[in-house]
Scaffold this motif. Structure first.
Motif, PDB file in Angstrom:
ATOM      1  N   LYS A 173      -1.249   5.295  -6.942  1.00 31.35           N
ATOM      2  CA  LYS A 173      -2.308   4.280  -7.103  1.00 31.35           C
ATOM      3  C   LYS A 173      -3.105   4.204  -5.804  1.00 31.35           C
ATOM      4  CE  LYS A 173       0.608   1.605 -10.224  1.00 31.35           C
ATOM      5  NZ  LYS A 173       1.358   0.345 -10.403  1.00 31.35           N
ATOM      6  N   ILE A 174      -3.925   5.213  -5.590  1.00 31.00           N
ATOM      7  CA  ILE A 174      -4.578   5.389  -4.291  1.00 31.00           C
ATOM      8  C   ILE A 174      -5.662   4.344  -4.039  1.00 31.00           C
ATOM      9  CG2 ILE A 174      -5.856   7.017  -2.823  1.00 31.00           C
ATOM     10  CD1 ILE A 174      -2.833   7.693  -3.438  1.00 31.00           C
ATOM     11  N   ARG A 206      -7.929   7.912   2.069  1.00 26.87           N
ATOM     12  CA  ARG A 206      -9.284   8.176   1.570  1.00 26.87           C
ATOM     13  C   ARG A 206      -9.522   9.651   1.269  1.00 26.87           C
ATOM     14  NH1 ARG A 206     -12.236   4.128   5.831  1.00 26.87           N
ATOM     15  NH2 ARG A 206     -12.201   2.259   4.504  1.00 26.87           N
ATOM     16  N   GLN A 207      -8.680  10.514   1.809  1.00 25.24           N
ATOM     17  CA  GLN A 207      -8.847  11.965   1.588  1.00 25.24           C
ATOM     18  C   GLN A 207      -8.165  12.453   0.318  1.00 25.24           C
ATOM     19  OE1 GLN A 207      -7.618  13.938   5.177  1.00 25.24           O
ATOM     20  NE2 GLN A 207      -9.202  12.939   6.404  1.00 25.24           N
ATOM     21  N   ALA A 242       0.830  -1.212   0.000  1.00 21.78           N
ATOM     22  CA  ALA A 242       0.000   0.000   0.000  1.00 21.78           C
ATOM     23  C   ALA A 242       0.862   1.258   0.000  1.00 21.78           C
ATOM     24  CB  ALA A 242      -0.942  -0.004   1.203  1.00 21.78           C
ATOM     25  N   MET A 243       1.950   1.241   0.752  1.00 22.07           N
ATOM     26  CA  MET A 243       2.841   2.411   0.787  1.00 22.07           C
ATOM     27  C   MET A 243       3.446   2.686  -0.589  1.00 22.07           C
ATOM     28  SD  MET A 243       4.761   2.146   4.474  1.00 22.07           S
ATOM     29  CE  MET A 243       6.030   3.206   3.865  1.00 22.07           C
ATOM     30  N   LEU A 291      -5.967  -2.362  -0.017  1.00 28.69           N
ATOM     31  CA  LEU A 291      -5.015  -3.121   0.802  1.00 28.69           C
ATOM     32  C   LEU A 291      -5.071  -2.689   2.257  1.00 28.69           C
ATOM     33  CD1 LEU A 291      -1.983  -3.333  -1.599  1.00 28.69           C
ATOM     34  CD2 LEU A 291      -3.196  -5.275  -0.610  1.00 28.69           C
ATOM     35  N   MET A 292      -5.144  -1.386   2.502  1.00 28.46           N
ATOM     36  CA  MET A 292      -5.180  -0.915   3.883  1.00 28.46           C
ATOM     37  C   MET A 292      -6.470  -1.320   4.578  1.00 28.46           C
ATOM     38  SD  MET A 292      -2.352   0.150   4.858  1.00 28.46           S
ATOM     39  CE  MET A 292      -2.957   0.636   6.473  1.00 28.46           C
TER      40      MET A 292
END
Length: 129
Positions: free
Chosen positions: A93-94, A127-128, A85-86, A100-101
């Motif tokens: 690739k948000i 998410r922001q 995810a990092m 994943l998070m």
């Protein structure tokens, strides 16, 4: 060997760390220690991540994730998913990072992991975007 590698990693001596990790990986594979193999693959990925080689890091992480899911090692699955995810976040690739998070947070909730609250905060930051 794996633990020794982490000392060299912390010192920024990535080549020596990789040497120890390669030896650890070989032994884990020879004796069929899938948990050790998954952990070692994850640790190898972190060296490539630190070097900015995200594609190689993702290759090692995907191998680690596959093993952790196959053997039901939820702790390594969570750590590996977090690391992926990092990288996804760094690559912009948000949405994949968020997915994943969400999985990481769910595993941590179920297992009472101490990073649960911090990882919820990270998920909310993602998410922001």
């Amino acid at each position: 060997l794996n633990n020794i590698s982490q000392i060299y990693y912390a010192r920024g001596d990535y080549e020596t760390a990789l040497d120890y990790l390669s030896r650890s990986l070989k032994i884990s594979q020879e004796i069929g220690d899938k948990s050790g193999e998954g952990t070692t693959l994850n640790n190898i990925s972190q060296i490539y991540y630190a070097r900015g080689d995200y594609e190689t890091a993702l290759d090692y992480l995907s191998r680690s994730l596959k093993i952790s899911q196959e053997i039901g090692d939820r702790a390594v699955e969570a750590v590996t998913s977090y690391n992926i995810a990092m990288i996804y976040e760094e690559q912009g690739k948000i949405q994949p990072a968020i997915r994943l998070m969400e999985r990481v947070v769910e595993i941590e909730r179920q297992t009472g992991h101490p990073d649960y609250e911090d990882d919820i905060a990270y998920l909310n930051r993602l998410r922001q975007y």
